[in-house]
Design an enzyme around this catalytic site. Structure first.
Site, PDB file in Angstrom:
ATOM      1  N   ARG A 299       0.862  -1.176   0.000  1.00  0.00           N
ATOM      2  CA  ARG A 299       0.000   0.000   0.000  1.00  0.00           C
ATOM      3  C   ARG A 299       0.905   1.234   0.000  1.00  0.00           C
ATOM      4  NH1 ARG A 299      -0.653   2.476   5.169  1.00  0.00           N
ATOM      5  NH2 ARG A 299      -1.625   0.679   6.122  1.00  0.00           N
ATOM      6  N   HIS A 303      -3.171   4.208   5.099  1.00  0.00           N
ATOM      7  CA  HIS A 303      -4.284   3.243   5.222  1.00  0.00           C
ATOM      8  C   HIS A 303      -5.573   3.909   4.744  1.00  0.00           C
ATOM      9  CE1 HIS A 303      -7.272   0.558   6.871  1.00  0.00           C
ATOM     10  NE2 HIS A 303      -7.725   1.524   7.644  1.00  0.00           N
ATOM     11  N   TYR A 312       5.045   5.470  11.060  1.00  0.00           N
ATOM     12  CA  TYR A 312       5.271   4.055  11.360  1.00  0.00           C
ATOM     13  C   TYR A 312       6.080   3.294  10.310  1.00  0.00           C
ATOM     14  CZ  TYR A 312       0.941   3.619   8.534  1.00  0.00           C
ATOM     15  OH  TYR A 312      -0.021   3.704   7.563  1.00  0.00           O
TER      16      TYR A 312
END
Lengths: 414, 326
Positions: A299, A303, A312
């Site tokens: 991805r 998100h 992150y």
């Protein structure tokens, strides 16, 4: 190295048995894939992930004796169509991200980077197959013929789904992680009862594999030999949590414990995704039961538009995956083989811009639902409390001097 | 022979049999429903007669049972699933609440999910924990679900037929302590509407409202009260969502007093909803506040003290006395 997964080697059907052989070309040309697989932490003896790949990140075709036959009939025109699907999907997705940034959508889950997994699997389905998506399957929706603007209603806040699932055999987006895998399995059990030869695809993400519902779906699918393909897009991140937080073994290997095959495919290789999906769908159609496809992909964005991946994950990781871009890869192959000319790419650019404009125009002109619609479609057969609350709310609205006519007349809005 | 005398469990069995015969799309699913015939034998003999493809023994996974039933319903089937005991429904609660209840609305009415979930519920059978709960309020609170509970054999037969024919998801709570009580079932009569309440005993001094297992308790209380010269009306609610408030209101306007009786904890229970609505609807007819008799705000207790927890004759009559004292 281009070999089948351990589970796929199970000699359940001719052609996908133990005859998988490496070609020297494949071994050489797919070195990139080998590298990415090797970068995975080995989790134990014999669990080294293996990846089905037909197009290298550089766009070179590699042979795969087990899966080549599933794309043997793919013509240059088909390849251009796959390319078009991916470009249009990416353009649609980009427009939706922009619309969210402009405040036209409340939220958007971008599929950037996952176009090959979705288009490859989506194009492998037949019209009479049925698809149960998560909330990110914009490319699959495109392949199923769903008007992409319909996908935006729930993210704009005008409905919670809003399309007729039976128009394109494409179920509503499901937000609770993994719930739809059970719906897909139940639907597939119904397909089997009907003696139909169609199949069902349940999409899920890497995070969903931790959910109890997915475990139960695998159990039911296996026990009833349901014609369902579990298509897991492992995009490496479940919001901020990496796949290592979901599983100690490669996800495709989970299938083995349930008694059906699992295959890991290069999720950025549209041709490989098409081939592996066709294999899995054919198994389902011919009564061989469920299978798990793990599309190993990435991805590229957040998100959803709400999170911030810089908190992150490292830039280098994203950059490494950029080199494996599914669209660039197919374009390189099309150009090298002389399968598409500049006019094709230019026309596609224009077409995708037209789509972007249409999406923008449709979203901006989407009407807010009428307040009385709150009371619609809660029950198929009606409910006395809903009737009472509808009447009360209509009376309340009608009490205002500038009440709309429908409130004054009792709010029977259809 | 249209009229039979059947225990409640057998009436449900006959109802399932009738539905399976009438519509090939009807399926029965659940744990142990096949060869064993269910732990209460409610599905006894059905798999033998209709086959494993229609009376389906499932893996021990409640979310899976309901989730796959949703998928089957989307495919055009009408699954009737059995949750073995009340306290076991919670693994499936997510599927029921986030999926089953909302799918019709989310599709703007394009899809229907006619799933019936049968749940043997309530106490009084001396069971271990998780086998005696009354979670009906948790389901009634959720829009998109309908919740019913028969109290006798005739309703058990007919309400299940109606639930199966409904295009909405219906949670069908079976009063397990009444499974073995016999009653007449006329399989050729015209049943009452599924969501209508019925006045099962007429009276003039106070109204008792109950459903499921507590209806009989209330009828016994009314009989005992009659010996003391008190005339109690008993309303069997039958449906907890929606509730037939017109019937309740008519009774309260007649008697001026209302006591709601259920096994579930009183706090945030269906009695609270009934009390509030009756207060709104018939404030000027009430001679006393609406009283509630039910379970305590405690986990369902161990079997040796369950009779202290469950509303019995004395607790109901005590509430009647308190109401009449106003």
């Amino acid at each position: 190295m281009t070999v089948e997964s351990t589970a796929a080697r199970t000699p359940r059907r001719a052609g996908t048995g133990s005859g998988a052989k490496r070609t020297s070309a494949g071994a050489k040309k797919s070195a990139g894939a080998k590298k990415s697989a090797s970068a995975e932490k080995a989790t134990g003896p014999g669990t080294q992930p293996e990846l089905v790949q037909l197009l290298t990140p550089e766009g070179e075709r590699v042979e795969n004796p087990a899966y080549d036959k599933y794309v043997a009939d793919v013509t240059p025109e088909d390849l251009r169509a796959l390319y078009r699907d991916m470009v249009m999907t990416r353009r649609f997705d980009a427009e939706a991200v922009t619309l969210q940034r402009q405040g036209e959508l409340g939220l958007w889950p971008s599929l950037l980077g996952q176009e090959a997994a979705q288009v490859g699997s989506g194009r492998a389905t037949r019209d009479d197959d049925y698809v149960f998506p998560t909330y990110r399957e914009h490319g699959v929706a495109w392949c199923r013929g769903v008007d992409p603007t319909l996908l935006l209603g729930m993210f704009r806040g005008v409905n919670h789904g809003g399309w007729d699932p039976n128009s394109n055999n494409f179920h509503l987006y499901t937000i609770v992680i993994g719930s739809q895998t059970l719906h897909a399995t139940g639907y597939a059990m119904g397909v089997a009862k009907d003696d139909a030869d169609s199949a069902v695809v349940a999409y899920l993400g890497d995070g969903a594999t931790s959910q109890g519902d997915v475990a139960e779906a695998f159990t039911f699918a296996a026990v009833y030999n349901a014609p369902v393909v579990f298509f897991c897009q492992n995009n490496q991140w479940a919001i901020s949590e990496p796949t290592e937080k979901q599983s100690r073994v490669p996800l495709y290997q989970r299938a083995q414990g349930y008694g059906f095959p699992g295959v890991r495919v290069d999720g950025n290789d549209v041709l490989a995704c098409l081939a592996v999906s066709k294999w899995a769908l054919e198994r389902a159609r011919t009564g061989e039961g469920p299978s798990l496809v793990e599309a190993f992909t990435y991805r590229m964005g957040a998100h959803t538009t709400s999170d911030d991946p810089t908190r992150y994950r490292r830039d280098e990781e994203r950059e490494a995956w950029e080199a494996k871009d599914p669209i660039k890869r197919l374009r390189a192959y099309l150009e090298a083989g002389g399968h598409a000319d500049e006019a094709f790419f230019a026309e596609l650019d224009a077409e995708s811009e037209t789509l972007g404009k249409r999406v923008r125009d449709v979203v901006r002109s989407m009407p807010d639902p009428e307040p009385m619609s709150i009371f619609e479609n809660i029950y198929a057969d009606g409910h006395a409390l809903v009737d009472e609350e509808r009447a009360d709310f209509a009376a309340y609205q009608a009490s205002f001097a500038d009440a709309p006519a429908d409130a004054v007349t009792g709010g029977e809005v259809k | 022979m249209a009229v039979k005398k059947l225990p409640v469990a057998k009436a449900i069995n006959e109802s399932l049999r009738t539905a399976l015969e009438a519509d090939p799309k009807v399926l029965v699913m659940g744990e142990d429903v096949g060869k064993l015939g269910g732990v209460f034998r409610v599905t006894d003999g059905l798999q033998k007669d209709f086959g494993e493809d229609r009376v389906i023994d499932t893996p021990l996974a409640e979310s899976g049972i309901v989730g796959t039933a949703i998928g089957l319903a989307l495919r055009g089937y009408r699954p009737v699933v059995e949750i073995q005991f009340d306290g076991f429904v919670f693994p499936a609660y997510d599927q029921i609440v986030t999926q089953l209840a909302k799918m019709h609305a989310r599709s703007l009415g394009k899809v229907k999910v006619p799933v019936v979930i049968r749940i043997p519920y309530g106490g009084g059978i001396g069971a271990v924990e998780h086998h005696s709960e009354s979670p009906e309020a948790l389901f009634a609170h959720v829009a998109g679900l309908k919740v019913v509970s028969p109290s006798n054999s005739s309703d058990a037969y007919w309400m299940l037929q109606q639930a199966i024919q409904s295009d909405d998801p219906v949670i069908y709570f079976e009063p397990k302590r009444r499974y073995w009580e016999k009653g007449e079932v006329n399989t050729e009569s015209i049943p009452d509407p599924l969501h209508g309440a019925s006045v099962v005993r007429e009276g003039t001094d106070a109204t008792l409202v109950a459903y499921g297992p507590m209806v009989r308790t209330c009828l016994e209380a009314a009989a005992a009260a009659a010996e003391e010269g008190k005339s109690l009306e008993v309303v069997d609610l039958r449906s907890v969502s929606p509730i037939d408030f017109d019937t309740v209101q008519a009774s309260v306007e007649k008697t001026g007093r209302l006591i709601v009786v259920h096994e579930a904890p009183v706090f945030f229970g269906s009695g609270a909803e009934i009390a509030a609505r009756v207060t709104e609807r018939c404030f000027y007819h009430l001679e006393a506040p609406v009283l509630r008799v039910g379970g305590f705000h405690s986990p369902y207790p161990p079997a040796r003290v369950e009779e202290d927890y469950l509303p019995g004759l004395d607790r109901v009559l005590d509430a009647v006395d308190r109401s009449l004292a106003y």
